[in-house]
Enzyme design. Structure first.
Site, PDB file in Angstrom:
ATOM      1  CG  HIS A 142      -1.764  -1.096   1.488  1.00 49.69           C
ATOM      2  ND1 HIS A 142      -3.052  -0.855   1.028  1.00 49.69           N
ATOM      3  CD2 HIS A 142      -1.711  -2.486   1.466  1.00 49.69           C
ATOM      4  CE1 HIS A 142      -3.886  -2.232   1.156  1.00 49.69           C
ATOM      5  NE2 HIS A 142      -2.869  -2.841   1.413  1.00 49.69           N
ATOM      6  CG  ASP A 193      -5.220   2.219   1.889  1.00 49.94           C
ATOM      7  OD1 ASP A 193      -4.890   2.692   2.631  1.00 49.94           O
ATOM      8  OD2 ASP A 193      -4.598   1.430   1.086  1.00 49.94           O
ATOM      9  CB  THR A 207      -3.089   0.580  -3.059  1.00 49.78           C
ATOM     10  OG1 THR A 207      -3.420  -0.277  -1.980  1.00 49.78           O
ATOM     11  CG2 THR A 207      -2.984   1.635  -2.571  1.00 49.78           C
ATOM     12  CG  HIS A 248       2.351 -12.738  -3.469  1.00 50.24           C
ATOM     13  ND1 HIS A 248       3.315 -12.103  -4.360  1.00 50.24           N
ATOM     14  CD2 HIS A 248       2.015 -11.788  -2.722  1.00 50.24           C
ATOM     15  CE1 HIS A 248       3.269 -10.713  -3.976  1.00 50.24           C
ATOM     16  NE2 HIS A 248       2.509 -10.570  -3.040  1.00 50.24           N
ATOM     17  CD1 TRP A 273      -3.185  -3.056  -7.962  1.00 46.74           C
ATOM     18  CD2 TRP A 273      -3.670  -4.965  -8.951  1.00 46.74           C
ATOM     19  NE1 TRP A 273      -3.675  -2.924  -9.146  1.00 46.74           N
ATOM     20  CE2 TRP A 273      -3.985  -4.013  -9.677  1.00 46.74           C
ATOM     21  CE3 TRP A 273      -3.857  -6.198  -9.648  1.00 46.74           C
ATOM     22  CZ2 TRP A 273      -4.508  -4.190 -11.026  1.00 46.74           C
ATOM     23  CZ3 TRP A 273      -4.470  -6.320 -11.005  1.00 46.74           C
ATOM     24  CH2 TRP A 273      -4.906  -5.337 -11.458  1.00 46.74           C
ATOM     25  CG  ASN A 274       2.153  -2.637  -5.547  1.00 41.87           C
ATOM     26  OD1 ASN A 274       1.376  -1.999  -6.228  1.00 41.87           O
ATOM     27  ND2 ASN A 274       2.263  -2.584  -4.186  1.00 41.87           N
ATOM     28  CD  GLU A 280       6.385  -3.919  -9.468  1.00 46.01           C
ATOM     29  OE1 GLU A 280       6.923  -4.966  -9.014  1.00 46.01           O
ATOM     30  OE2 GLU A 280       6.562  -3.044  -8.408  1.00 46.01           O
ATOM     31  CB  ALA A 323      -5.656  -9.957   0.870  1.00 46.08           C
ATOM     32  CD  GLN A 381      -1.581 -12.527  -1.909  1.00 46.84           C
ATOM     33  OE1 GLN A 381      -1.592 -13.814  -1.571  1.00 46.84           O
ATOM     34  NE2 GLN A 381      -1.061 -11.614  -0.888  1.00 46.84           N
TER      35      GLN A 381
END
Length: 487
Positions: A20, A120, A140, A377, A380-381, A385, A400, A402
Site C-alpha cells: 500500500h 485507504d 491500491t 503470490h 497487485w503491485n 509490474e 486477501a 490475491q
C-alpha cells in the site's frame, strides 16, 4: 501542466504495509511534482524505522513542499526488519486515529492552506469526516478485488456468508457463488480468504463489511491503481454503486512519462527493506527469457514443506531461477539466513543455475530481458509490474485480494497459469515447463506482450490513465479544496 492557484496540501495516509505504501508514495510524487500540491506523507513509527535502516536518512529527508510524518501503530515496539502481522495491524488501526487528528489539527498547514486526505484506511477516513477534512480513497489493489469485496455484504444478506458447513471450505474448487461480479460467476476460492469463516462474529468479516460501507459513503471519490483497458467491465459496473471513480495506473509508467528526477521514484526507490541489486548483475549474463523469477512479496510466509516442494519443483524444471526468500519468509522460523531454510541437497543440485536473495528491486528484475516467467503470490503491485514488463505468470495466491487477481490473470488476461492452494513439486515443475516453453507458453507470452503495450499506451499523455489523473485534480481535488486552477 497547470498547477493550483494557491498551495493546497494533501495528507497521504496509506495502510502501513509495503504493498500500500509504494503506490501511495508514487501517487503523492505525481501530484506533487506534476500538479504542484504540497504533501505530507504519513508512516507508522515502525515503518519509519525500517525505511531509515533500509535506505538511510535520505529516505525521509523530504524536499520543499514534500514532508514526512509518523504516528505509532498501537502495537508493541519492534525493530525487526519485517512487516507487522496484518490481522494485528488491522485491529490496531483505531488506536492511530487520535494521533492522526493531532497531526492534522496541530502540525499540517492550517487556515491559509486547503487540506485534503488521501487514504485507504477506514478509521482514518472516518476520522477525517469527523473533523471536516475532505477525503479521497486511493484503492491500491485491483478494481476486481474491490468489486468482490463489495459483494460480501450481498453474500451475508443471502445467508451464504458466514459459511454454513465445512464442505464449503476451500477444496471445493468447482463451487460458484453468483454474486454479480462483473466478469461473471466467481468461485469460492476467488474471494478474499477472510470470508471463509463459519463464525458469524468473525472479526475480519466484520472489518470487511465496515470497510466496504465506508468506501460507499465517506470519500468524495475513489481512485484505483489500475487502467481502464485492464479491468473495463468492473470499472463500468462500479460506476453505479460508488462515488466518482478514476482509474490511474500503472503509476510507475505515469511517472516515467512525466519525466524529471521524480520519475525514478517507483517501487524500487521506496522499499521498506534493503534491496540486493547484485541479482541484476547475475541476470545480465543470462539468455533472453531463460530465468524463472520467484517472489512472494513482503507478507506471505511459507511452511518448511512448502519451501521444500517449491525448491524441488524449481530444481526439477531444469531452468535457471532467481528466488527471493525474505529473512522472515518461513512460517516456522529459521535462523541463519536464506540458505538455512533450503534443503542442502537442493543447493548442491542447483549450484550455478540459481540465485537466492532476501529482497530485490522487483520492477527492474521483471523488466530484465532474461526473465521469462514470474512465480508470484499475485499481490497487485507484482501483477501490475509483471503486466507492464510483459512477463507471463505462475500464480500461487495466498490471501486477501490475491485469489481474485490470480483469477483475472489466468482467465481474463490469459497471461498466467494457476497453481493449486498447496502445490507439490511435480505441479510446480509442470507449471514452469508449461509457461517457459511449448505452445501454451508462446500464447501467454504473446498475450503478455499485448498487455504490456496496452499499459504503456494508457499512461501516455492524452490516453486513459493520463487523462484520468488530470480529471482527479480538476474534478475532485481542486473543487474539494475550493480552489480554482490557473493555466
Amino acid at each position: 501542466m497547470a498547477a493550483p492557484a494557491a498551495k493546497s496540501h494533501l495528507a497521504f495516509f496509506p495502510f502501513p504495509s509495503q504493498g500500500h505504501v509504494t503506490p501511495a508514495f508514487q501517487l503523492a510524487r505525481l501530484l506533487h511534482h506534476c500538479h504542484g500540491f504540497d504533501v505530507t506523507f504519513v508512516h507508522t513509527e515502525h515503518n519509519r524505522r525500517r525505511l531509515l535502516r533500509a535506505r538511510g536518512p535520505g529516505a525521509l529527508a523530504g524536499e520543499p513542499g514534500f514532508r514526512f510524518a509518523a504516528v505509532p501503530d498501537g502495537l508493541p515496539p519492534s525493530d525487526e526488519d519485517a512487516a507487522r502481522d496484518v490481522a494485528a495491524l488491522l485491529l490496531s488501526l483505531p488506536t492511530m486515529v487520535p494521533h492522526f487528528k493531532e497531526l492534522v489539527l496541530s502540525e499540517l498547514p492550517a487556515a491559509s492552506c486547503r487540506r485534503l486526505l488521501v487514504s485507504d484506511v477506514d478509521p482514518i477516513l472516518r476520522a477525517a469526516q469527523e473533523i471536516g477534512l475532505p477525503c479521497v480513497t486511493f484503492w491500491t489493489t485491483s478494481a476486481s478485488s474491490f468489486m468482490v469485496m463489495q459483494q460480501v455484504r450481498h453474500l451475508v444478506a443471502r445467508g451464504l456468508v458466514p459459511l454454513k458447513a465445512e464442505e464449503w471450505i476451500p477444496g471445493q474448487h468447482g463451487h460458484r457463488l453468483g454474486a454479480g461480479v462483473a466478469q461473471g460467476h466467481a468461485r469460492l476460492r476467488d474471494f478474499p480468504t477472510f470470508i471463509r469463516t463459519t463464525d458469524p462474529d468473525d472479526a475480519m468479516l466484520a472489518l470487511t463489511l465496515r470497510l466496504t460501507e465506508c468506501y460507499r459513503t465517506v470519500p468524495s471519490a475513489v481512485v484505483f491503481h489500475t487502467f481502464e483497458e485492464l479491468e473495463s467491465q468492473v470499472i463500468s459496473a462500479m460506476s453505479d454503486i460508488l462515488p466518482p471513480i478514476y482509474a490511474i495506473g500503472p503509476l510507475p509508467l505515469l511517472l516515467r512519462e512525466a519525466g524529471g528526477d521524480h520519475a525514478a521514484s517507483t517501487s524500487a526507490g521506496y522499499s521498506l527493506s534493503k534491496e540486493d541489486r547484485a541479482c541484476l548483475d547475475w541476470l545480465d549474463g543470462k539468455r533472453p527469457n531463460s530465468v524463472v523469477f520467484a517472489s512472494f512479496g513482503s507478507l506471505v510466509k511459507l511452511t518448511s514443506e512448502q519451501l521444500a516442494e517449491l525448491a524441488w519443483g524449481l530444481a526439477s524444471s531444469g531452468y535457471e531461477f532467481l528466488w527471493v526468500i525474505r529473512s522472515d519468509q518461513q512460517a516456522t522460523g529459521a535462523a541463519g539466513g536464506t540458505a538455512a531454510v533450503l534443503p542442502p541437497e537442493f543447493l548442491a543440485e542447483t549450484e550455478g543455475r540459481g540465485c537466492v536473495t532476501s529482497w530485490c528491486p522487483q520492477e527492474a528484475v521483471l523488466r530484465h530481458g532474461a526473465v521469462g516467467a514470474f512465480l508470484t503470490h499475485c499481490g497487485w503491485n507484482s501483477m501490475l509490474e509483471s503486466v507492464c514488463a510483459g512477463v507471463p505468470m505462475l500464480c500461487w495466491p495466498f490471501a486477501a485480494d490475491q485469489q481474485t487477481n490470480s483469477r483475472m490473470a489466468c482467465t481474463e488476461w490469459r497471461v498466467g497459469v494457476e497453481l493449486s492452494e498447496d502445490p507439490g513439486r511435480e505441479e510446480v515443475e509442470a507449471a514452469i515447463r508449461q509457461v517457459m516453453g511449448g505452445g501454451r507458453g508462446e500464447e501467454m507470452r504473446s498475450s503478455a506482450a499485448e498487455w504490456k503495450d496496452k499499459a504503456a499506451l494508457a499512461a501516455r499523455p492524452g490516453s486513459s490513465s493520463w487523462v484520468n489523473q488530470e480529471r482527479v485534480v480538476d474534478e475532485v481535488l481542486a473543487p474539494l479544496m475550493d480552489k480554482k486552477r490557473v493555466c
